[in-house]
Write an enzyme that holds these catalytic residues in place. Structure first.
Site, short mmCIF file in Angstrom:
data_model
loop_
_atom_site.label_atom_id
_atom_site.label_comp_id
_atom_site.label_asym_id
_atom_site.label_seq_id
_atom_site.Cartn_x
_atom_site.Cartn_y
_atom_site.Cartn_z
N LYS A 260 0.87 -1.19 0.00
CA LYS A 260 0.00 0.00 0.00
C LYS A 260 0.90 1.23 0.00
O LYS A 260 1.61 1.48 0.97
CB LYS A 260 -0.91 0.00 1.23
CG LYS A 260 -1.88 1.18 1.27
CD LYS A 260 -2.74 1.14 2.52
CE LYS A 260 -3.77 2.27 2.51
NZ LYS A 260 -3.15 3.60 2.49
N SER A 261 0.87 1.97 -1.09
CA SER A 261 1.73 3.14 -1.21
C SER A 261 1.20 4.29 -0.37
O SER A 261 -0.01 4.44 -0.19
CB SER A 261 1.82 3.58 -2.67
OG SER A 261 2.30 2.54 -3.48
#
Length: 384
Positions: free
Chosen positions: A64-65
């Site tokens: 998850k950026s």
């Protein structure tokens, strides 16, 4: 060299309200929805019960950026010219400069996609030479050339994106490398692994990122795309990184003037905007209703920094975390969001904090996930 777009929270020209209304209707029509609200799916927080879920259901996992979530709408304008919009979670449309992006059809550099809706995160990669490069990381595809894909499973949706959009886009930049300098941002496909590939995500993918990471996302492989909260998309964070979005309210005290202030002619009680105020956190109960949930612990030095911003501070959406003493602490403003988390999401995140699954537990669990996945594969193969 500056990054080609001004900032990832202001990635283009905000479309005016009359234009936005029409665009929302277009998107709703493509997706066969009666609602013109933001159609993006939202994850639920990972809790201990989801360890069993990973044993029973096939999931993809990706990092998850720590960027900003947008839908990317590939369309044609009223003159039939290629046009692109980024759609934020407030359902605002950001127009990307004409001629800067081009998504050719397979085998035809001139033709372009329209009625296509992608889901992803806009991040800023920091390159080894110090330059910053914005990148849109695609993790889902809602529609392709006017056809809704939301009822298809994730592997099919991503397959359409990869074959129809991503490969022709990459070939275009390979064939015409001089075009790279004009890109407002680059498009990439987020690295996905089967859920038992968690170790590879941690030890290979995340360690080699050029942008910040914010945990993991697990997405059920065989479920359809569901706008709104989707129980088949799981957001995992380290326990101390789980955060909640509240609206905060600053309770500035009414104080009596001291001797010096009286000498200066201030004789009436006044509101003290200078000292660190008590802060209330308000949870979203829907229908624009906010109710008191808890207090935030704000240190004096934090307040001094906030005062220097020169911005209106009260009743903003803030992201907060729980410290080791179980106190809510300020992390950042979330001006990209219209509302704080719904009370159901708040309770879910608190459950995640209390019921935290550690990185080590996930890694140890991955062997069982793989064994169960392979057993399901064998059963399916035998049935066929």
């Amino acid at each position: 060299m500056n990054i080609p777009i001004r900032a990832i929270d202001e990635p283009g020209i905000r479309a005016p309200p009359d234009v936005v209304q029409g665009l929302r209707q277009e998107v709703a029509h493509i997706l066969h929805r009666t609602s013109s609200a933001f159609p993006g799916a939202q994850p639920v927080s990972f809790t201990r019960k989801h360890l069993d879920e990973l044993l029973q259901v096939d999931y993809y996992v990706c990092e998850k950026s720590d960027g900003i979530r947008y839908l990317l709408y590939l369309a044609a304008d009223e003159n039939g010219q290629e046009v692109h919009y980024l759609i934020d979670r407030k359902n605002e449309y950001w127009y990307i400069q004409a001629g800067s992006l081009h998504f050719p059809l397979p085998g035809n550099h001139q033709a372009f996609h329209r009625g296509t809706i992608l889901d992803g995160e806009l991040v800023v990669d920091r390159l080894p030479d110090g330059r910053q490069e914005p990148r849109y990381l695609v993790f889902d595809c809602l529609a392709m050339d006017g056809q809704s894909l939301m009822s298809r499973e994730l592997s099919k949706r991503l397959g359409y994106f990869q074959e129809q959009v991503f490969k022709p886009y990459k070939k275009l930049l390979d064939d015409f490398p001089e075009e790279r300098q004009y890109q407002p941002f680059f498009i990439d496909l987020k690295a996905m692994q089967m859920a038992y590939g968690i170790r590879m995500i941690f030890e290979d993918v995340i360690k080699n990122l050029k942008h910040e990471n914010d945990g993991l996302i697990f997405t059920a492989l065989h479920s359809e795309y569901k706008p709104g909260t989707d129980p088949h998309i799981l957001k995992w964070k380290d326990a101390d990184e789980n955060t909640v979005d509240f609206m905060w309210r600053l309770k500035f005290p009414l104080v009596e003037p001291d001797e010096q202030e009286r000498a200066e002619g201030i004789t009436e009680p006044f509101i003290d905007y200078d000292s660190t105020p008590p802060v209330e956190l308000l949870a979203n109960y829907g229908s624009n209703s906010y109710r008191y949930f808890d207090n935030l612990h704000l240190e004096d030095d934090e307040w001094e920094i906030l005062k220097t911003l020169g911005e209106a501070l009260d009743e903003r959406i803030v992201e907060v975390y729980m410290d080791s003493q179980k106190r809510w602490r300020f992390y950042r403003f979330r001006d990209d969001k219209t509302d704080g988390n719904h009370i159901s999401v708040v309770n879910s995140v608190i459950q995640s904090i209390k019921d935290a699954v550690t990185r080590e537990e996930l890694l140890n669990h991955s062997k069982h996930v793989r064994d169960n996945w392979k057993a399901r594969e064998a059963r399916d193969k035998a049935r066929k």
